[in-house]
Design a protein around this motif. Structure first.
Motif, mmCIF file in Angstrom:
data_model
loop_
_atom_site.group_PDB
_atom_site.id
_atom_site.type_symbol
_atom_site.label_atom_id
_atom_site.label_comp_id
_atom_site.label_asym_id
_atom_site.label_seq_id
_atom_site.Cartn_x
_atom_site.Cartn_y
_atom_site.Cartn_z
ATOM 1 N N ASP A 111 43.481 41.629 40.581
ATOM 2 C CA ASP A 111 43.040 41.331 41.945
ATOM 3 C C ASP A 111 42.852 39.838 42.186
ATOM 4 O O ASP A 111 42.314 39.433 43.215
ATOM 5 C CB ASP A 111 41.751 42.081 42.273
ATOM 6 C CG ASP A 111 40.616 41.738 41.317
ATOM 7 O OD1 ASP A 111 40.841 40.936 40.382
ATOM 8 O OD2 ASP A 111 39.507 42.272 41.494
ATOM 9 N N ASP B 52 33.791 40.047 41.256
ATOM 10 C CA ASP B 52 32.941 39.711 40.109
ATOM 11 C C ASP B 52 31.583 40.399 40.212
ATOM 12 O O ASP B 52 30.591 39.930 39.654
ATOM 13 C CB ASP B 52 32.768 38.198 39.976
ATOM 14 C CG ASP B 52 32.029 37.590 41.152
ATOM 15 O OD1 ASP B 52 31.898 38.275 42.186
ATOM 16 O OD2 ASP B 52 31.575 36.435 41.039
ATOM 17 N N VAL C 123 39.585 46.676 31.942
ATOM 18 C CA VAL C 123 40.114 45.820 33.004
ATOM 19 C C VAL C 123 41.601 45.603 32.726
ATOM 20 O O VAL C 123 42.062 45.747 31.589
ATOM 21 C CB VAL C 123 39.398 44.454 33.086
ATOM 22 C CG1 VAL C 123 37.944 44.621 33.483
ATOM 23 C CG2 VAL C 123 39.513 43.695 31.769
ATOM 24 N N VAL D 72 40.867 51.879 35.022
ATOM 25 C CA VAL D 72 40.723 50.427 35.052
ATOM 26 C C VAL D 72 39.595 50.035 36.004
ATOM 27 O O VAL D 72 39.464 50.593 37.100
ATOM 28 C CB VAL D 72 42.051 49.766 35.466
ATOM 29 C CG1 VAL D 72 41.846 48.297 35.806
ATOM 30 C CG2 VAL D 72 43.078 49.906 34.356
ATOM 31 N N ASP D 73 38.789 49.091 35.584
ATOM 32 C CA ASP D 73 37.631 48.572 36.321
ATOM 33 C C ASP D 73 36.445 49.525 36.310
ATOM 34 O O ASP D 73 35.460 49.302 37.023
ATOM 35 C CB ASP D 73 37.986 48.198 37.764
ATOM 36 C CG ASP D 73 38.916 47.005 37.839
ATOM 37 O OD1 ASP D 73 38.808 46.128 36.961
ATOM 38 O OD2 ASP D 73 39.757 46.948 38.759
ATOM 39 N N ASP D 74 36.509 50.598 35.514
ATOM 40 C CA ASP D 74 35.359 51.484 35.328
ATOM 41 C C ASP D 74 34.566 51.016 34.111
ATOM 42 O O ASP D 74 35.142 50.693 33.069
ATOM 43 C CB ASP D 74 35.806 52.931 35.118
ATOM 44 C CG ASP D 74 36.353 53.560 36.388
ATOM 45 O OD1 ASP D 74 36.124 52.994 37.474
ATOM 46 O OD2 ASP D 74 37.014 54.612 36.292
ATOM 47 N N LEU E 282 42.905 38.610 36.265
ATOM 48 C CA LEU E 282 42.891 40.026 36.601
ATOM 49 C C LEU E 282 43.854 40.327 37.744
ATOM 50 O O LEU E 282 44.267 39.432 38.489
ATOM 51 C CB LEU E 282 41.472 40.461 36.964
ATOM 52 C CG LEU E 282 40.432 40.243 35.855
ATOM 53 C CD1 LEU E 282 39.046 40.618 36.342
ATOM 54 C CD2 LEU E 282 40.790 41.036 34.610
ATOM 55 N N LYS F 202 31.614 50.374 38.940
ATOM 56 C CA LYS F 202 32.971 49.918 39.231
ATOM 57 C C LYS F 202 32.946 48.408 39.453
ATOM 58 O O LYS F 202 32.074 47.889 40.141
ATOM 59 C CB LYS F 202 33.506 50.619 40.479
ATOM 60 C CG LYS F 202 34.850 50.122 40.972
ATOM 61 C CD LYS F 202 35.998 50.614 40.104
ATOM 62 C CE LYS F 202 36.300 52.064 40.343
ATOM 63 N NZ LYS F 202 37.536 52.521 39.630
ATOM 64 N N ARG F 203 33.909 47.723 38.843
ATOM 65 C CA ARG F 203 34.026 46.278 39.090
ATOM 66 C C ARG F 203 34.705 46.052 40.431
ATOM 67 O O ARG F 203 35.789 46.557 40.691
ATOM 68 C CB ARG F 203 34.845 45.600 37.992
ATOM 69 C CG ARG F 203 34.957 44.075 38.188
ATOM 70 C CD ARG F 203 35.969 43.461 37.258
ATOM 71 N NE ARG F 203 37.335 43.837 37.610
ATOM 72 C CZ ARG F 203 38.087 43.188 38.506
ATOM 73 N NH1 ARG F 203 37.601 42.145 39.160
ATOM 74 N NH2 ARG F 203 39.325 43.589 38.751
ATOM 75 N N VAL F 204 34.050 45.286 41.292
ATOM 76 C CA VAL F 204 34.622 44.875 42.569
ATOM 77 C C VAL F 204 34.529 43.354 42.611
ATOM 78 O O VAL F 204 33.436 42.801 42.757
ATOM 79 C CB VAL F 204 33.877 45.502 43.765
ATOM 80 C CG1 VAL F 204 34.489 45.018 45.073
ATOM 81 C CG2 VAL F 204 33.918 47.025 43.681
ATOM 82 N N LEU G 226 29.378 44.280 39.985
ATOM 83 C CA LEU G 226 29.367 45.630 39.430
ATOM 84 C C LEU G 226 28.651 46.541 40.417
ATOM 85 O O LEU G 226 27.482 46.317 40.747
ATOM 86 C CB LEU G 226 28.667 45.646 38.069
ATOM 87 C CG LEU G 226 29.354 44.831 36.969
ATOM 88 C CD1 LEU G 226 28.503 44.819 35.703
ATOM 89 C CD2 LEU G 226 30.745 45.380 36.666
#
Length: 266
Positions: A90, A225, A70, A156-158, A88, A221-223, A227
């Motif tokens: 976003d 809060d 992240v 990032v975010d993977d 973060l 993938k993080r979107v 997954l």
């Protein structure tokens, strides 16, 4: 929230009951968690070079894992460096703590706290209050010599999550996966229970039947809060799914109680 009507629809919903440490370790070929794991320091040193160590999974593919990247700025609390929040990119604010290795790193390089960084994190989930996703930071992911920072930013975010699916709801489009420990601690305090990390993943696994009790390797993938599933690889069936017992509703119980009172007046 999982309700009883969902559980009764076995074509859309699957569930597996809680797994004990002993059942899990026996199924995966790990050491029995009830055995005495106290060994000498010499034995520990030797076992690190012994590929036949019984505490290691018989198949490397069955290693549990939940880790990812992240990008954000870590803001420690005023009381403790190792506890704070991640702001973060976003805008999501996630409660975060530093592991020992990360505490050492930020003490040695305090400039890491002055701006957003790419962090190697272990995701954690809390279900009571938002934000539901929080992190444990293992360290900073800095570019190696000659490495392009943009390549790192693309990851990032993977997250990579490997574990056992214990609940799935195709109609709602989500499922639950549990990530257990790979190794038993050398000294386990009496009465201590180590709970698995539980993640709710948005998406549907590409399986013909119900995937409950199966070990899966996920790319998510993080979107915000959440997954979200991007790719999934089936590894093996660990436990057979069990159909939940149909429980009596509260209303049915009240009717039966009223009927008994009428037939047996005091």
């Amino acid at each position: 929230m999982i309700n009883q009507s969902e559980l009764e629809n076995s074509k859309e919903v699957g569930i597996i009951t809680d797994i004990s440490d002993k059942e899990l370790h026996l199924a995966l070929g790990l050491s029995d968690p009830t055995c005495n794991n106290e060994i000498s320091q010499q034995d520990q040193n030797e076992s690190t070079h012994d590929t036949s160590n019984s505490t290691a999974p018989s198949e490397p593919q069955l290693f549990f894992q939940a880790v990812g990247l992240v990008r954000g700025q870590y803001l420690p609390s005023t009381e403790k460096l190792g506890s704070g929040i991640l702001l973060l990119d976003d805008g999501v604010i996630a409660p975060t703590n530093l592991l020992a290795s990360a505490v050492y790193t930020v003490k040695k390089h305090p400039n890491l706290l002055e701006s957003p960084q790419v962090w190697i994190v272990y995701p954690r989930v809390q279900v009571k209050n938002p934000p539901f996703l929080n992190f444990a930071i293992r360290g900073a992911r800095l570019p190696l010599e000659g490495e392009d920072a943009e390549v790192i930013n693309q990851s990032v975010d993977d997250f990579s999550i490997r574990g056992i699916v214990t609940y799935t709801n195709r109609k709602a489009g989500n499922f639950v996966i549990k990530v257990y420990r790979n190794f038993m601690p050398w000294k386990e305090q009496e009465g201590t229970k180590y709970k698995p990390h539980i993640f709710t993943i948005t998406g549907v696994l590409p399986s013909e039947g119900l995937p409950c009790g199966q070990f899966w390797d996920l790319k998510v993938k993080r979107v915000a809060d959440q997954l979200v599933l991007e790719d999934a690889t089936f590894i093996t069936q660990v436990f057979e799914p069990k159909k939940p017992k149909k429980g009596r509703s509260k209303r049915q119980g009240q009717k039966r109680k009223a009927k008994r009172n009428q037939s047996n007046p005091q």
